[in-house]
Design a protein around this motif. Structure first.
Motif, PDB file in Angstrom:
ATOM      1  N   ILE A  38       0.538  -1.079   0.014  1.00 14.61           N
ATOM      2  CA  ILE A  38       0.072   0.146   0.205  1.00 14.61           C
ATOM      3  C   ILE A  38       0.790   1.251   0.126  1.00 14.61           C
ATOM      4  CG2 ILE A  38      -1.537   1.293   1.670  1.00 14.61           C
ATOM      5  CD1 ILE A  38      -3.253  -0.979   1.863  1.00 14.61           C
ATOM      6  N   PRO A  39       1.888   1.509   0.816  1.00 14.80           N
ATOM      7  CA  PRO A  39       2.916   2.620   0.590  1.00 14.80           C
ATOM      8  C   PRO A  39       3.309   2.948  -0.849  1.00 14.80           C
ATOM      9  CG  PRO A  39       3.590   1.211   2.628  1.00 14.80           C
ATOM     10  CD  PRO A  39       2.362   0.465   1.628  1.00 14.80           C
ATOM     11  N   MET A  40       3.549   1.861  -1.327  1.00 11.52           N
ATOM     12  CA  MET A  40       4.164   1.945  -2.881  1.00 11.52           C
ATOM     13  C   MET A  40       3.233   2.572  -3.801  1.00 11.52           C
ATOM     14  SD  MET A  40       7.260   1.684  -2.366  1.00 11.52           S
ATOM     15  CE  MET A  40       8.051   1.725  -3.856  1.00 11.52           C
ATOM     16  N   TRP A  41       1.996   1.841  -3.586  1.00 16.94           N
ATOM     17  CA  TRP A  41       0.827   2.227  -4.420  1.00 16.94           C
ATOM     18  C   TRP A  41       0.462   3.570  -4.251  1.00 16.94           C
ATOM     19  CZ3 TRP A  41      -1.334  -3.063  -3.295  1.00 16.94           C
ATOM     20  CH2 TRP A  41      -0.924  -4.006  -4.122  1.00 16.94           C
ATOM     21  N   LEU A  42       0.500   4.038  -2.951  1.00 14.40           N
ATOM     22  CA  LEU A  42       0.180   5.671  -2.712  1.00 14.40           C
ATOM     23  C   LEU A  42       1.087   6.585  -3.038  1.00 14.40           C
ATOM     24  CD1 LEU A  42      -0.994   5.187   1.062  1.00 14.40           C
ATOM     25  CD2 LEU A  42      -2.350   5.604  -0.970  1.00 14.40           C
ATOM     26  N   PHE A  43       2.414   5.838  -2.931  1.00 17.08           N
ATOM     27  CA  PHE A  43       3.570   6.990  -3.721  1.00 17.08           C
ATOM     28  C   PHE A  43       3.487   6.875  -5.179  1.00 17.08           C
ATOM     29  CE2 PHE A  43       7.759   6.804  -5.713  1.00 17.08           C
ATOM     30  CZ  PHE A  43       8.031   8.268  -5.567  1.00 17.08           C
ATOM     31  N   ASP A  44       3.014   5.733  -5.806  1.00 15.15           N
ATOM     32  CA  ASP A  44       2.886   5.793  -7.437  1.00 15.15           C
ATOM     33  C   ASP A  44       1.514   6.573  -7.658  1.00 15.15           C
ATOM     34  OD1 ASP A  44       4.839   4.048  -7.722  1.00 15.15           O
ATOM     35  OD2 ASP A  44       3.828   2.282  -7.822  1.00 15.15           O
ATOM     36  N   GLY A  45       0.544   6.681  -6.949  1.00 12.67           N
ATOM     37  CA  GLY A  45      -0.705   7.294  -7.219  1.00 12.67           C
ATOM     38  C   GLY A  45      -0.254   9.001  -6.995  1.00 12.67           C
ATOM     39  N   ALA A  46       0.441   9.211  -6.130  1.00 20.27           N
ATOM     40  CA  ALA A  46       1.168  10.673  -5.959  1.00 20.27           C
ATOM     41  C   ALA A  46       1.848  11.095  -7.240  1.00 20.27           C
ATOM     42  CB  ALA A  46       1.939  10.855  -4.715  1.00 20.27           C
ATOM     43  N   VAL A  47       2.769  10.169  -7.573  1.00 20.48           N
ATOM     44  CA  VAL A  47       3.537  10.650  -8.755  1.00 20.48           C
ATOM     45  C   VAL A  47       2.764  10.479 -10.094  1.00 20.48           C
ATOM     46  CG1 VAL A  47       5.497   9.500 -10.490  1.00 20.48           C
ATOM     47  CG2 VAL A  47       5.699   9.179  -7.968  1.00 20.48           C
ATOM     48  N   ILE A  48       1.672   9.838 -10.294  1.00 19.18           N
ATOM     49  CA  ILE A  48       0.740   9.815 -11.469  1.00 19.18           C
ATOM     50  C   ILE A  48       0.017  11.093 -11.400  1.00 19.18           C
ATOM     51  CG2 ILE A  48      -1.065   8.829 -12.634  1.00 19.18           C
ATOM     52  CD1 ILE A  48       0.095   6.173 -12.211  1.00 19.18           C
ATOM     53  N   THR A  49      -0.354  11.432 -10.259  1.00 13.67           N
ATOM     54  CA  THR A  49      -1.094  12.596 -10.135  1.00 13.67           C
ATOM     55  C   THR A  49      -0.326  13.985 -10.184  1.00 13.67           C
ATOM     56  OG1 THR A  49      -2.507  11.751  -8.543  1.00 13.67           O
ATOM     57  CG2 THR A  49      -2.489  14.087  -8.404  1.00 13.67           C
ATOM     58  N   TYR A  50       0.991  13.906  -9.994  1.00 17.47           N
ATOM     59  CA  TYR A  50       1.823  14.910 -10.102  1.00 17.47           C
ATOM     60  C   TYR A  50       2.388  15.265 -11.679  1.00 17.47           C
ATOM     61  CZ  TYR A  50       6.015  17.691 -10.233  1.00 17.47           C
ATOM     62  OH  TYR A  50       7.111  18.851 -10.436  1.00 17.47           O
ATOM     63  N   ILE A  51       2.484  13.898 -12.393  1.00 14.84           N
ATOM     64  CA  ILE A  51       2.807  14.216 -13.563  1.00 14.84           C
ATOM     65  C   ILE A  51       1.340  14.665 -14.634  1.00 14.84           C
ATOM     66  CG2 ILE A  51       3.392  12.771 -15.816  1.00 14.84           C
ATOM     67  CD1 ILE A  51       4.812  11.012 -13.795  1.00 14.84           C
ATOM     68  N   ILE A  52       0.354  14.024 -14.357  1.00 12.97           N
ATOM     69  CA  ILE A  52      -1.072  14.590 -14.929  1.00 12.97           C
ATOM     70  C   ILE A  52      -1.091  15.969 -14.877  1.00 12.97           C
ATOM     71  CG2 ILE A  52      -3.568  14.383 -14.812  1.00 12.97           C
ATOM     72  CD1 ILE A  52      -3.067  11.258 -14.791  1.00 12.97           C
ATOM     73  N   VAL A  53      -0.957  16.565 -13.535  1.00 16.18           N
ATOM     74  CA  VAL A  53      -1.215  17.876 -13.165  1.00 16.18           C
ATOM     75  C   VAL A  53      -0.044  18.662 -14.084  1.00 16.18           C
ATOM     76  CG1 VAL A  53      -0.680  19.750 -11.661  1.00 16.18           C
ATOM     77  CG2 VAL A  53      -2.303  17.758 -11.016  1.00 16.18           C
ATOM     78  N   ASN A  54       1.268  18.021 -14.220  1.00 15.29           N
ATOM     79  CA  ASN A  54       2.183  18.901 -14.796  1.00 15.29           C
ATOM     80  C   ASN A  54       1.860  18.661 -16.530  1.00 15.29           C
ATOM     81  OD1 ASN A  54       4.660  19.686 -15.963  1.00 15.29           O
ATOM     82  ND2 ASN A  54       5.911  18.535 -14.561  1.00 15.29           N
ATOM     83  N   ILE A  55       1.378  17.636 -17.044  1.00 19.36           N
ATOM     84  CA  ILE A  55       0.746  17.719 -18.570  1.00 19.36           C
ATOM     85  C   ILE A  55      -0.128  18.738 -18.743  1.00 19.36           C
ATOM     86  CG2 ILE A  55      -0.542  16.416 -20.087  1.00 19.36           C
ATOM     87  CD1 ILE A  55       1.196  13.864 -18.872  1.00 19.36           C
ATOM     88  N   ILE A  56      -0.955  19.017 -17.799  1.00 23.05           N
ATOM     89  CA  ILE A  56      -2.128  19.978 -17.812  1.00 23.05           C
ATOM     90  C   ILE A  56      -1.668  21.142 -17.798  1.00 23.05           C
ATOM     91  CG2 ILE A  56      -4.215  20.728 -16.617  1.00 23.05           C
ATOM     92  CD1 ILE A  56      -4.914  17.969 -15.933  1.00 23.05           C
ATOM     93  N   MET A  57      -0.760  21.431 -17.218  1.00 23.78           N
ATOM     94  CA  MET A  57       0.217  22.773 -16.876  1.00 23.78           C
ATOM     95  C   MET A  57       0.713  23.086 -18.365  1.00 23.78           C
ATOM     96  SD  MET A  57       0.981  22.964 -12.873  1.00 23.78           S
ATOM     97  CE  MET A  57       2.480  24.142 -13.267  1.00 23.78           C
ATOM     98  N   HIS A  58       1.130  22.072 -18.877  1.00 22.68           N
ATOM     99  CA  HIS A  58       1.909  22.023 -20.024  1.00 22.68           C
ATOM    100  C   HIS A  58       1.162  22.674 -21.189  1.00 22.68           C
ATOM    101  CE1 HIS A  58       5.419  20.947 -22.727  1.00 22.68           C
ATOM    102  NE2 HIS A  58       4.572  20.931 -23.561  1.00 22.68           N
ATOM    103  N   PHE A  59      -0.114  21.948 -21.193  1.00 21.27           N
ATOM    104  CA  PHE A  59      -1.098  22.171 -22.229  1.00 21.27           C
ATOM    105  C   PHE A  59      -1.558  23.864 -22.021  1.00 21.27           C
ATOM    106  CE2 PHE A  59      -1.908  17.758 -22.975  1.00 21.27           C
ATOM    107  CZ  PHE A  59      -1.572  17.594 -24.342  1.00 21.27           C
ATOM    108  N   ARG A  60      -1.974  23.849 -20.637  1.00 23.68           N
ATOM    109  CA  ARG A  60      -2.601  25.473 -20.227  1.00 23.68           C
ATOM    110  C   ARG A  60      -1.451  26.521 -20.773  1.00 23.68           C
ATOM    111  NH1 ARG A  60      -5.166  26.401 -15.216  1.00 23.68           N
ATOM    112  NH2 ARG A  60      -5.644  28.197 -16.061  1.00 23.68           N
ATOM    113  N   SER A  61      -0.057  26.293 -20.506  1.00 28.35           N
ATOM    114  CA  SER A  61       1.006  27.251 -20.638  1.00 28.35           C
ATOM    115  C   SER A  61       1.460  27.228 -22.285  1.00 28.35           C
ATOM    116  CB  SER A  61       2.127  26.920 -19.998  1.00 28.35           C
ATOM    117  OG  SER A  61       2.728  25.715 -20.687  1.00 28.35           O
ATOM    118  N   ALA A  62       0.914  26.252 -23.202  1.00 21.96           N
ATOM    119  CA  ALA A  62       1.125  26.623 -24.518  1.00 21.96           C
ATOM    120  C   ALA A  62       0.382  27.680 -25.045  1.00 21.96           C
ATOM    121  CB  ALA A  62       0.526  25.217 -25.196  1.00 21.96           C
TER     122      ALA A  62
END
Length: 134
Positions: A38-62
């Motif tokens: 469970i700790p590793m899955w929580l970490f992976d969930g946080a990483v995926i959330t961070y990357i998706i937010v970063n992708i959204i910010m990339h599209f908005r800044s375009a």
């Protein structure tokens, strides 16, 4: 979130995972392997959330030329999501194998080997692209 906070979060999650893993491997705790991870899955969930937010910010800044964009391309961000998903699949298959399901170790390690090969290819491509004598 500052880099120090990201590093502390990562170290804390890994520490908790290793403590629980060692207790389970030692026989002190008798619980399901899915609970151990469970700790590793929580970490992976946080990483995926961070990357998706970063992708959204990339599209908005375009659409906004005043925003200084990150140097990471969209393709690399998508690759990071895929790598994290491969790690999740490996962890899930490993938990199934440790829970005595009849899964060959060969099939359990396919996502991990795919992840390693993709990392080697990516590193090789980056080295070739930054080589000064190209």
């Amino acid at each position: 979130m500052a880099a120090v906070h990201k590093a502390l979060f990562t170290w804390f999650i890994i520490l908790v995972f290793f403590i629980i893993f060692v207790l389970r491997a030692d026989g002190k705790v008798e619980c399901n392997w899915f609970l151990i991870f469970i700790p590793m899955w929580l970490f992976d969930g946080a990483v995926i959330t961070y990357i998706i937010v970063n992708i959204i910010m990339h599209f908005r800044s375009a659409y906004n030329p005043n925003v200084d964009r990150n140097d990471m391309t969209k393709r690399r961000k998508y690759a990071l999501v895929i790598c994290t998903l491969l790690k999740l699949v490996f962890q899930f298959l490993l938990c199934l194998r440790l829970e005595n399901f009849n899964i060959s170790l060969y099939f359990v390690l396919i996502p991990l080997w795919t992840l390693f090969i993709a990392g080697l290819v990516d590193n090789f491509c980056v080295l070739i692209a930054r080589h000064p004598y190209r």
